[in-house]
Design an enzyme around this catalytic site. Structure first.
Site, PDB file in Angstrom:
ATOM      1  N   ALA A   1       8.261  17.603  -6.754  1.00  8.81           N
ATOM      2  CA  ALA A   1       8.278  17.442  -8.208  1.00  8.81           C
ATOM      3  C   ALA A   1       7.398  16.287  -8.647  1.00  8.81           C
ATOM      4  O   ALA A   1       6.584  16.417  -9.575  1.00  8.81           O
ATOM      5  CB  ALA A   1       9.714  17.220  -8.689  1.00  8.81           C
TER       6      ALA A   1
ATOM      7  N   GLY B   1      13.300  18.348 -11.537  1.00  3.74           N
ATOM      8  CA  GLY B   1      13.389  17.700 -10.236  1.00  3.74           C
ATOM      9  C   GLY B   1      12.602  16.410 -10.215  1.00  3.74           C
ATOM     10  O   GLY B   1      11.670  16.219 -11.015  1.00  3.74           O
TER      11      GLY B   1
ATOM     12  N   GLU C   1       4.936  14.630  -6.998  1.00  5.41           N
ATOM     13  CA  GLU C   1       3.512  14.810  -6.705  1.00  5.41           C
ATOM     14  C   GLU C   1       2.848  15.709  -7.739  1.00  5.41           C
ATOM     15  O   GLU C   1       1.790  15.378  -8.296  1.00  5.41           O
ATOM     16  CB  GLU C   1       3.329  15.402  -5.304  1.00  5.41           C
ATOM     17  CG  GLU C   1       3.565  14.426  -4.167  1.00  5.41           C
ATOM     18  CD  GLU C   1       3.209  15.007  -2.813  1.00  5.41           C
ATOM     19  OE1 GLU C   1       3.193  14.245  -1.840  1.00  5.41           O
ATOM     20  OE2 GLU C   1       2.946  16.233  -2.724  1.00  5.41           O
TER      21      GLU C   1
ATOM     22  N   HIS D   1      -9.579  -9.816   6.597  1.00  5.09           N
ATOM     23  CA  HIS D   1      -9.531 -10.292   5.211  1.00  5.09           C
ATOM     24  C   HIS D   1     -10.815  -9.896   4.470  1.00  5.09           C
ATOM     25  O   HIS D   1     -11.905 -10.042   5.011  1.00  5.09           O
ATOM     26  CB  HIS D   1      -9.391 -11.820   5.193  1.00  5.09           C
ATOM     27  CG  HIS D   1      -9.447 -12.403   3.812  1.00  5.09           C
ATOM     28  ND1 HIS D   1      -8.395 -12.317   2.923  1.00  5.09           N
ATOM     29  CD2 HIS D   1     -10.452 -13.057   3.151  1.00  5.09           C
ATOM     30  CE1 HIS D   1      -8.738 -12.900   1.797  1.00  5.09           C
ATOM     31  NE2 HIS D   1      -9.978 -13.365   1.898  1.00  5.09           N
TER      32      HIS D   1
END
Length: 458
Positions: free
Chosen positions: A178, A173, A180, A438
């Site tokens: 699958a 899969g 992870e 930022h």
């Protein structure tokens, strides 16, 4: 006769019970199996524990990207014990809650319908004015594979019970579960091979992001696209797989095979055909997508028992909201739809917010795509996490955000921001008036939004 009978004590069922108990004591919740939820026992929590450990190992092994020279010896002998210890902590919290409920409100056993208002459980007939079906799902298993492989075939329900990490594993899969687990096992030192039926990986529908994900993740993982094992054999405590790749017959020996090809509903255990003959085809059940009502009956199906998005927070929401429809039947109100939000905890993470690229295309929506690459994004470079990209989808006519897909560092956090913005129903111009500090990863979203706005204004 009960006011409500709740069948299933996963996230949706427990949420329904907690809401119902505020309004009536004449309720019953029935559960077949453990009472500690799929999420806590075999789903969200143990997988994230393993992923956290795996990612820390990966970071330690790649500190040179941060100007460091570290000599580290990593021992993974106790990883599974760590996973199980923390997993048990989370399940104990759920069980403690369940144990505080009155005994007369709960039964352990398998429920089956006899008719629209009668079930039988443990030989006892019980009736209710309304029902909430929250039976959940179970991993999909190929019975032939199971017969051949026996205990060598694992699912996501079983892998967290291993005492030790295996030396090797084949993962069948390439979807959310699958990917992870395969990446986490690989980063923990397990020789991992992924067999993918198609070229698609993870949850992304954007062709650009999907291709990028395949490229990035293939550089780390052994993914065999459009290849499945053709035969299995167990010898000397190992699984021998035969498959064809690049027109060549190949063999692979592994300790285990992990079947991660999806999950199947447990609605088939309820004998719904005793309510209505047409209910024997679960794929054609007349479940209202807005109210979750089954046909014209005071029966409501919630959680991942019947959904294309088996997501914990949605299950809890549906369980809670369905209680009012049960108690006020036949007055049915729509269950407020939450902003679609799905996250895959790979590295980089994947996320889909609102409408996906494919959904927008299928709806023939007129939209522009704002794009940002995280390969050159400032904060991502600083953190040595500069991989992936993100897309935002903006309506050509209203200039409002329709959705987004992410394949980038910290997508779990960026996805929440986008989901909350979607709920505000504001234009791209208003979004860009928000502060973007930022240097942060959030600035990448501003770059994508500006890219989209330039297209709208051109």
């Amino acid at each position: 006769m009960y006011d409500i009978i709740i069948i299933g004590a996963g996230t949706a069922g427990i949420s329904a019970y907690k809401e119902a108990i505020k309004k009536t004591q004449n309720i019953l919740i029935i559960n077949d199996g453990p009472w500690d939820t799929t999420c806590a026992r075999v789903g969200c929590m143990p997988s994230k524990i393993l992923i956290s450990t795996a990612n820390r190992i990966h970071d330690i092994s790649h500190v040179s990207a941060l100007g460091l020279d570290v000599k580290a010896t990593i021992n993974t002998e106790h990883v599974m014990q760590h996973v199980q210890t923390l997993r048990d902590r989370f399940t104990r919290a759920t069980l403690k809650d369940v144990e505080s409920w009155p005994n007369e409100h709960k039964i352990s056993g398998r429920a089956e319908f006899l008719n629209a208002n009668t079930i039988i459980v443990n030989g006892q007939k019980l009736q209710a004015k309304s029902f909430i079906l929250a039976v959940g799902t179970t991993p999909t298993i190929d019975t032939t594979q199971k017969h051949i492989l026996g205990s060598k075939l694992l699912t996501s329900d079983q892998i967290f019970e291993l005492n030790q990490l295996p030396e090797s594993i084949a993962v069948i899969g390439s979807g959310v579960i699958a990917l992870e687990l395969a990446q986490a096992l690989h980063r923990c030192g397990v020789k991992t091979t992924i067999f993918a039926r198609s070229r698609r990986i993870g949850s992304l529908t954007s062709p650009t992001l999907q291709n990028l994900a395949q490229e990035v993740l293939s550089n780390e993982l052994d993914i065999k696209f459009e290849v499945l094992p053709e035969s299995y054999e167990v010898q000397n405590d190992q699984v021998h797989l035969n498959f064809t790749d690049s027109n060549k017959q190949q063999k692979l020996n592994v300790d285990y095979v992990l079947a991660a090809t999806g999950r199947s509903t447990l609605l088939d255990s309820l004998n719904l055909e005793n309510i209505d003959e047409s209910f024997n085809d679960l794929k054609k059940l007349p479940i209202d997508p807005i109210s979750k009502q089954l046909g014209e009956y005071p029966i409501f199906v919630v959680g991942d028992a019947h959904t294309s998005t088996p997501i914990q927070h949605e299950a809890a929401h549906e369980g809670k909201q369905s209680v009012n429809n049960c108690l006020n039947y036949p007055i049915i109100k729509p269950i407020k739809t939450l902003c679609p939000l799905g996250i895959l905890f790979s590295s980089p993470q994947m996320a889909t917010i609102g409408k996906s690229y494919k959904q927008l295309k299928d709806l023939n929506k007129e939209f522009v795509t704002g794009f940002v690459s995280y390969e050159k994004q400032g904060r991502a470079i600083v953190a040595a996490k500069n991989q992936g990209a993100a897309e935002v989808y903006i309506d050509v006519h209203t200039h409002k955000l329709l959705g987004a897909e992410l394949f980038c560092p910290e997508a779990e956090h960026l996805a929440h921001l986008l989901a909350w913005i979607l709920d505000e129903d504001i234009t791209i111009h208003q979004i860009l008036e928000k502060p973007f500090y930022h240097p942060t990863l959030e600035e990448g979203l501003r770059t994508a939004l500006k890219h989209a706005r330039r297209q709208l204004c051109s």
